[in-house]
Motif scaffolding. Structure first.
Motif, PDB file in Angstrom:
ATOM      1  N   MET A  88      -9.512 -12.386   7.907  1.00 55.83           N
ATOM      2  CA  MET A  88      -8.516 -11.822   7.003  1.00 55.83           C
ATOM      3  C   MET A  88      -7.189 -11.663   7.747  1.00 55.83           C
ATOM      4  O   MET A  88      -7.142 -11.027   8.792  1.00 55.83           O
ATOM      5  N   SER A  89      -6.123 -12.227   7.219  1.00 59.47           N
ATOM      6  CA  SER A  89      -4.814 -12.141   7.870  1.00 59.47           C
ATOM      7  C   SER A  89      -4.051 -10.903   7.402  1.00 59.47           C
ATOM      8  O   SER A  89      -4.327 -10.357   6.338  1.00 59.47           O
ATOM      9  N   ASP A  90      -3.072 -10.471   8.227  1.00 60.71           N
ATOM     10  CA  ASP A  90      -2.236  -9.323   7.874  1.00 60.71           C
ATOM     11  C   ASP A  90      -1.209  -9.719   6.825  1.00 60.71           C
ATOM     12  O   ASP A  90      -0.800 -10.879   6.731  1.00 60.71           O
ATOM     13  N   ASN A  91      -0.752  -8.719   6.076  1.00 62.22           N
ATOM     14  CA  ASN A  91       0.313  -8.938   5.106  1.00 62.22           C
ATOM     15  C   ASN A  91       1.445  -7.959   5.435  1.00 62.22           C
ATOM     16  O   ASN A  91       1.305  -6.750   5.219  1.00 62.22           O
ATOM     17  N   PRO A  92       2.562  -8.462   5.975  1.00 62.75           N
ATOM     18  CA  PRO A  92       3.653  -7.583   6.441  1.00 62.75           C
ATOM     19  C   PRO A  92       4.232  -6.668   5.366  1.00 62.75           C
ATOM     20  O   PRO A  92       4.806  -5.623   5.691  1.00 62.75           O
ATOM     21  N   LYS A  93       4.106  -7.048   4.102  1.00 64.17           N
ATOM     22  CA  LYS A  93       4.731  -6.237   3.045  1.00 64.17           C
ATOM     23  C   LYS A  93       4.114  -4.843   2.925  1.00 64.17           C
ATOM     24  O   LYS A  93       4.700  -3.942   2.308  1.00 64.17           O
ATOM     25  N   TYR A  94       2.936  -4.638   3.516  1.00 70.32           N
ATOM     26  CA  TYR A  94       2.269  -3.341   3.415  1.00 70.32           C
ATOM     27  C   TYR A  94       2.706  -2.363   4.512  1.00 70.32           C
ATOM     28  O   TYR A  94       2.387  -1.181   4.446  1.00 70.32           O
ATOM     29  N   TYR A  95       3.413  -2.855   5.513  1.00 68.95           N
ATOM     30  CA  TYR A  95       3.745  -1.995   6.656  1.00 68.95           C
ATOM     31  C   TYR A  95       4.756  -0.905   6.293  1.00 68.95           C
ATOM     32  O   TYR A  95       4.586   0.259   6.674  1.00 68.95           O
TER      33      TYR A  95
ATOM     34  N   LEU B  66      -5.264   8.348   4.131  1.00 68.49           N
ATOM     35  CA  LEU B  66      -4.767   7.031   3.731  1.00 68.49           C
ATOM     36  C   LEU B  66      -5.813   5.943   3.961  1.00 68.49           C
ATOM     37  O   LEU B  66      -5.948   5.013   3.156  1.00 68.49           O
ATOM     38  N   VAL B  67      -6.557   6.051   5.053  1.00 60.53           N
ATOM     39  CA  VAL B  67      -7.624   5.086   5.321  1.00 60.53           C
ATOM     40  C   VAL B  67      -8.702   5.172   4.234  1.00 60.53           C
ATOM     41  O   VAL B  67      -9.153   4.156   3.695  1.00 60.53           O
ATOM     42  N   GLY B  68      -9.109   6.392   3.897  1.00 60.30           N
ATOM     43  CA  GLY B  68     -10.108   6.579   2.849  1.00 60.30           C
ATOM     44  C   GLY B  68      -9.634   6.070   1.500  1.00 60.30           C
ATOM     45  O   GLY B  68     -10.395   5.422   0.760  1.00 60.30           O
ATOM     46  N   ASN B  69      -8.389   6.354   1.156  1.00 64.87           N
ATOM     47  CA  ASN B  69      -7.823   5.857  -0.101  1.00 64.87           C
ATOM     48  C   ASN B  69      -7.805   4.335  -0.138  1.00 64.87           C
ATOM     49  O   ASN B  69      -8.120   3.720  -1.159  1.00 64.87           O
ATOM     50  N   SER B  70      -7.426   3.705   0.985  1.00 70.32           N
ATOM     51  CA  SER B  70      -7.370   2.242   1.065  1.00 70.32           C
ATOM     52  C   SER B  70      -8.745   1.620   0.860  1.00 70.32           C
ATOM     53  O   SER B  70      -8.895   0.604   0.169  1.00 70.32           O
ATOM     54  N   ILE B  71      -9.758   2.250   1.444  1.00 63.71           N
ATOM     55  CA  ILE B  71     -11.122   1.742   1.273  1.00 63.71           C
ATOM     56  C   ILE B  71     -11.565   1.907  -0.174  1.00 63.71           C
ATOM     57  O   ILE B  71     -12.183   1.006  -0.760  1.00 63.71           O
ATOM     58  N   GLY B  72     -11.241   3.074  -0.773  1.00 67.85           N
ATOM     59  CA  GLY B  72     -11.586   3.291  -2.180  1.00 67.85           C
ATOM     60  C   GLY B  72     -10.918   2.282  -3.106  1.00 67.85           C
ATOM     61  O   GLY B  72     -11.508   1.836  -4.083  1.00 67.85           O
ATOM     62  N   GLU B  73      -9.683   1.896  -2.771  1.00 70.06           N
ATOM     63  CA  GLU B  73      -8.960   0.906  -3.568  1.00 70.06           C
ATOM     64  C   GLU B  73      -9.449  -0.517  -3.284  1.00 70.06           C
ATOM     65  O   GLU B  73      -9.120  -1.451  -4.025  1.00 70.06           O
ATOM     66  N   GLY B  74     -10.198  -0.700  -2.191  1.00 72.04           N
ATOM     67  CA  GLY B  74     -10.633  -2.039  -1.799  1.00 72.04           C
ATOM     68  C   GLY B  74      -9.496  -2.893  -1.283  1.00 72.04           C
ATOM     69  O   GLY B  74      -9.506  -4.124  -1.423  1.00 72.04           O
ATOM     70  N   ASN B  75      -8.496  -2.268  -0.644  1.00 67.69           N
ATOM     71  CA  ASN B  75      -7.290  -2.972  -0.192  1.00 67.69           C
ATOM     72  C   ASN B  75      -7.307  -3.112   1.333  1.00 67.69           C
ATOM     73  O   ASN B  75      -6.907  -2.200   2.070  1.00 67.69           O
ATOM     74  N   TYR B  76      -7.751  -4.275   1.795  1.00 65.34           N
ATOM     75  CA  TYR B  76      -7.836  -4.526   3.237  1.00 65.34           C
ATOM     76  C   TYR B  76      -6.470  -4.489   3.902  1.00 65.34           C
ATOM     77  O   TYR B  76      -6.305  -3.911   4.985  1.00 65.34           O
ATOM     78  N   HIS B  77      -5.481  -5.118   3.297  1.00 67.26           N
ATOM     79  CA  HIS B  77      -4.143  -5.204   3.902  1.00 67.26           C
ATOM     80  C   HIS B  77      -3.522  -3.816   4.071  1.00 67.26           C
ATOM     81  O   HIS B  77      -2.866  -3.537   5.076  1.00 67.26           O
ATOM     82  N   LYS B  78      -3.731  -2.959   3.094  1.00 64.39           N
ATOM     83  CA  LYS B  78      -3.209  -1.592   3.171  1.00 64.39           C
ATOM     84  C   LYS B  78      -3.910  -0.829   4.295  1.00 64.39           C
ATOM     85  O   LYS B  78      -3.270  -0.072   5.050  1.00 64.39           O
ATOM     86  N   LEU B  79      -5.214  -1.040   4.438  1.00 65.80           N
ATOM     87  CA  LEU B  79      -5.968  -0.387   5.504  1.00 65.80           C
ATOM     88  C   LEU B  79      -5.483  -0.831   6.877  1.00 65.80           C
ATOM     89  O   LEU B  79      -5.258  -0.011   7.772  1.00 65.80           O
ATOM     90  N   LYS B  80      -5.311  -2.129   7.049  1.00 66.18           N
ATOM     91  CA  LYS B  80      -4.877  -2.670   8.328  1.00 66.18           C
ATOM     92  C   LYS B  80      -3.474  -2.174   8.691  1.00 66.18           C
ATOM     93  O   LYS B  80      -3.198  -1.808   9.840  1.00 66.18           O
ATOM     94  N   ALA B  81      -2.591  -2.136   7.702  1.00 63.07           N
ATOM     95  CA  ALA B  81      -1.236  -1.651   7.940  1.00 63.07           C
ATOM     96  C   ALA B  81      -1.240  -0.172   8.315  1.00 63.07           C
ATOM     97  O   ALA B  81      -0.520   0.260   9.229  1.00 63.07           O
ATOM     98  N   THR B  82      -2.068   0.610   7.630  1.00 62.19           N
ATOM     99  CA  THR B  82      -2.178   2.037   7.930  1.00 62.19           C
ATOM    100  C   THR B  82      -2.668   2.252   9.352  1.00 62.19           C
ATOM    101  O   THR B  82      -2.152   3.110  10.084  1.00 62.19           O
ATOM    102  N   GLU B  83      -3.648   1.477   9.765  1.00 57.14           N
ATOM    103  CA  GLU B  83      -4.190   1.585  11.113  1.00 57.14           C
ATOM    104  C   GLU B  83      -3.111   1.331  12.167  1.00 57.14           C
ATOM    105  O   GLU B  83      -2.917   2.132  13.087  1.00 57.14           O
ATOM    106  N   ARG B  84      -2.388   0.239  12.031  1.00 57.50           N
ATOM    107  CA  ARG B  84      -1.398  -0.137  13.047  1.00 57.50           C
ATOM    108  C   ARG B  84      -0.187   0.789  13.051  1.00 57.50           C
ATOM    109  O   ARG B  84       0.310   1.176  14.113  1.00 57.50           O
TER     110      ARG B  84
END
Length: 446
Positions: free
Chosen positions: A1-8, A295-313
């Motif tokens: 899965m690649s990153d999506n810069p628009k979520y940062y 934010l991590v929990g919300n991202s997982i609930g939404e099923g949004n990988y890109h949002k999770l990855k952006a939140t982490e970084r």
């Protein structure tokens, strides 16, 4: 899965928006203990030691409510992200059962053990009675303090971090006023500080409970306030490793403090005040951790990988920047900071040397904290337990034992062991952190 810069950028905005109130709340909650230490500190070294002696035991007791709060936040933020309001209400009902049941049991345990704890900590004879009295009085409203922590996590899970902060502000203002009146006007000293804290904790817990019930999403029905075996199993799966990590660490802190307390009242006072002073530097990281977990929990609930990855970084970058700034400030203002809490030049000088030493490890401490938050938000608490427990006992406790008991070294060696532990924990957590990609594969199979 690649990153999506628009979520940062959205991730950064969300993190800042949510974390400012949680940072302030964590700082204010810490200040409540600071006020006791600072105001009592001006009564002398023995008064400081009386207030500080049971701090590590207090951390150990509150670790249980902390583990519940971690599990509740992970599950509730995920449910909120998925839009599952039925599960949110059930979780709120469960949190009431857990908070009050465990809070009452902890309070009874603390009150029963309070006469013996200062003895176990190895303090000098004339410190035992006031230290026991302080711990007994502050434990009287322990059930409310436990409840406040759990209910605050439920409220944060729906992205309301401002309301718990307001309660913390009010709680601290009340504590300062009561401390001034009881310590200085009524001349109750350590006893007055304990009474002020107990009253503030009690009112804060009641206010947090009332606040949760005002939230429509979190208002449980009568049917929700009963043990749900499925949710209870989820709470145990997440909460037990988190509890294990905190308990093992807190036991380490107790052993650690016990070894230092045997080095004399002046050394122990310098150590205790320096530990408290350092806390104000790293405690903002815990505010960021709470926002990150949400934010991590919300991202997982939404099923949004890109949002999770952006939140982490983003959360890692922001936390590291903050801790570099705070560590620099700690190094530059170590002595003035110590003088806030004690009139003793000897204590302040010794403590300031320790603060300058530990200031270099603050970025590592921040990395450890934010990696905890990411793992907790994912519900992955086992890696945290393994990494932190092994480092605490293998590096800090064993190292301190060798330095103090075998080699006869002083407080500087003790703090070098503490710094080494912080660095080791950060490195281990980074290496063994849960991977976003693997998590989403697991979620897709469910």
């Amino acid at each position: 899965m690649s990153d999506n810069p628009k979520y940062y950028k959205p991730a950064l905005i969300s993190l800042i928006t949510l974390s400012i109130p949680t940072i302030l709340e964590e700082v204010l909650a810490t200040l409540l203990q600071y006020v006791d230490t600072a105001m009592v500190g001006h009564l002398g070294e023995k008064a400081t030691a009386a207030v500080s002696t049971t701090t590590s035991i207090g951390w150990l007791i509150h670790s249980i409510s902390g583990a519940i709060a971690v599990a509740v936040l992970a599950l509730a933020s995920k449910a909120n992200g998925a839009g599952d309001e039925d599960k949110l209400r059930k979780l709120a009902g469960q949190s009431i059962i857990y908070a009050f049941t465990i809070g009452i049991l902890l309070e009874i345990l603390a009150l029963v053990l309070s006469p013996y704890i200062p003895i176990w900590m190895g303090v000098e004879e004339d410190i035992i009675k006031p230290a026991s009295m302080y711990f007994t009085i502050t434990s009287i409203t322990l059930v409310f303090r436990t409840s406040a922590r759990v209910f605050a996590s439920m409220i944060r899970s729906i992205k309301d971090t401002k309301s718990p902060m307001v309660i913390s502000v009010a709680e601290n203002i009340l504590n300062v006023i009561l401390n001034y009146l009881l310590i200085y006007r009524f001349h109750l000293g350590v006893q007055g500080a304990a009474i002020a804290s107990a009253i503030s904790f009690g009112i804060g817990g009641i206010a947090m409970f009332a606040l949760m019930l005002r939230k429509k999403k979190l208002r449980p029905t009568i049917l929700d306030i009963k043990v749900d075996t499925e949710i209870f199993g989820e709470v145990l799966t997440i909460g037990l490793p988190a509890l294990g990590a905190t308990v093992v660490n807190c036991l380490g802190y107790v052993v650690f403090a016990g070894m230092v307390s045997g080095m004399g009242t002046t050394v122990f006072a310098a150590h205790s005040i320096a530990v408290a002073a350092e806390e104000i530097v790293y405690i903002p990281g815990y505010g960021l951790r709470a926002a990150t977990s949400t934010l991590v929990g919300n991202s997982i609930g939404e099923g949004n990988y890109h949002k999770l990855k952006a939140t982490e970084r983003v959360s890692i970058a922001v936390t590291l920047l903050l801790m570099v700034i705070n560590g620099t400030a700690l190094f530059l203002f170590a002595y003035p900071f110590m003088k806030i809490f004690t009139p003793s030049v000897q204590v302040a000088m010794l403590g300031s040397k320790m603060l300058k030493l530990v200031s270099f490890s603050e970025p590592f401490f921040g990395l450890m904290i934010v990696l905890e938050g990411i793992a907790y938000g994912m519900g992955k608490t086992k890696p945290v337990f393994a990494c932190e427990s092994s480092s605490m006992w293998a590096v800090r406790i064993l190292g301190t034992f060798i330095c103090v008991k075998i080699l006869g070294l002083g407080l500087t060696a003790v703090w070098i062991c503490m710094v080494a532990d912080n660095v080791c924990k950060a490195i281990l957590l980074f290496i063994f952190r849960p991977r976003c990609e693997k998590l989403f594969v697991e979620e897709s199979r469910r």
